[in-house]
Motif scaffolding. Structure first.
Motif, PDB file in Angstrom:
ATOM      1  N   THR A   1       0.831  -1.207   0.000  1.00  0.00           N
ATOM      2  CA  THR A   1       0.000   0.000   0.000  1.00  0.00           C
ATOM      3  C   THR A   1       0.864   1.255   0.000  1.00  0.00           C
TER       4      THR A   1
ATOM      5  N   ALA B   1      -0.981   4.556  -1.454  1.00  0.00           N
ATOM      6  CA  ALA B   1      -2.329   4.517  -0.889  1.00  0.00           C
ATOM      7  C   ALA B   1      -2.342   4.640   0.636  1.00  0.00           C
ATOM      8  N   MET B   2      -1.289   4.206   1.307  1.00  0.00           N
ATOM      9  CA  MET B   2      -1.297   4.136   2.773  1.00  0.00           C
ATOM     10  C   MET B   2      -1.180   5.509   3.419  1.00  0.00           C
TER      11      MET B   2
ATOM     12  N   LEU C   1      -6.708   4.763   3.921  1.00  0.00           N
ATOM     13  CA  LEU C   1      -6.090   4.735   2.597  1.00  0.00           C
ATOM     14  C   LEU C   1      -6.593   5.869   1.724  1.00  0.00           C
TER      15      LEU C   1
ATOM     16  N   VAL D   1      -7.455   6.303  -2.103  1.00  0.00           N
ATOM     17  CA  VAL D   1      -7.703   5.472  -3.278  1.00  0.00           C
ATOM     18  C   VAL D   1      -8.446   6.286  -4.337  1.00  0.00           C
TER      19      VAL D   1
ATOM     20  N   TRP E   1      -7.825  -3.438  -2.168  1.00  0.00           N
ATOM     21  CA  TRP E   1      -6.966  -3.425  -0.981  1.00  0.00           C
ATOM     22  C   TRP E   1      -7.587  -4.211   0.159  1.00  0.00           C
TER      23      TRP E   1
ATOM     24  N   THR F   1      -5.914  -7.615   2.485  1.00  0.00           N
ATOM     25  CA  THR F   1      -5.472  -7.555   3.880  1.00  0.00           C
ATOM     26  C   THR F   1      -5.381  -8.955   4.460  1.00  0.00           C
TER      27      THR F   1
END
Length: 133
Positions: free
Chosen positions: A36, A41-42, A84, A86, A95, A99
């Motif tokens: 990510t 994205a994180m 996130l 996105v 995503w 996980t």
């Protein structure tokens, strides 16, 4: 768009796991974190202490009631979250599916973070524009 993935499951402590299981869990979460982050994205991802460590606050007028434990008595408890950035819900779903949490029947909820600009637009011309910053 920002989304919050919340991770729910039956509460159990990782301390009951073998050293190999603990190492595998941290490895898979590390891989998710790296993927990510590499994708940009994180924003944040954290596990939470168990329900035994939770404190709930309820306010009614001037009355404040503080209780130990989570808000609801259920087998499934909130175990962690990932915030996130996105492009759309489809990316959020991708995503969420990646996980490590989704093993063993655990649940991941996806919820968009509120966009306050829609409220700011409604205040234009009312003299209340400064209420949302």
């Amino acid at each position: 768009m920002k989304v919050l993935l919340t991770f729910y499951g039956e509460e159990k402590t990782g301390l009951d796991s073998s050293p190999e299981q603990i190492a595998e869990t941290f490895k898979t979460w590390g891989e998710f974190d790296a993927a990510t982050r590499a994708a940009g994205a994180m924003i944040a991802c954290e596990g939470l202490e168990g329900g035994h460590a939770a404190t709930t606050v309820r306010i009614a007028g001037d009355d404040r009631r503080v209780t130990d434990g989570p808000f609801m008595e259920t087998k499934e408890q909130l175990g962690g979250f990932a915030l996130l950035e996105v492009s759309d819900l489809d990316e959020a779903l991708e995503w969420a599916a990646r996980t490590p949490w989704n093993r063993d029947g655990h649940v991941t909820e996806i919820r968009p973070v509120m966009d306050y600009s829609q409220y700011a637009a409604r205040l234009e011309g009312t003299g209340l524009e400064g209420a949302i910053s």
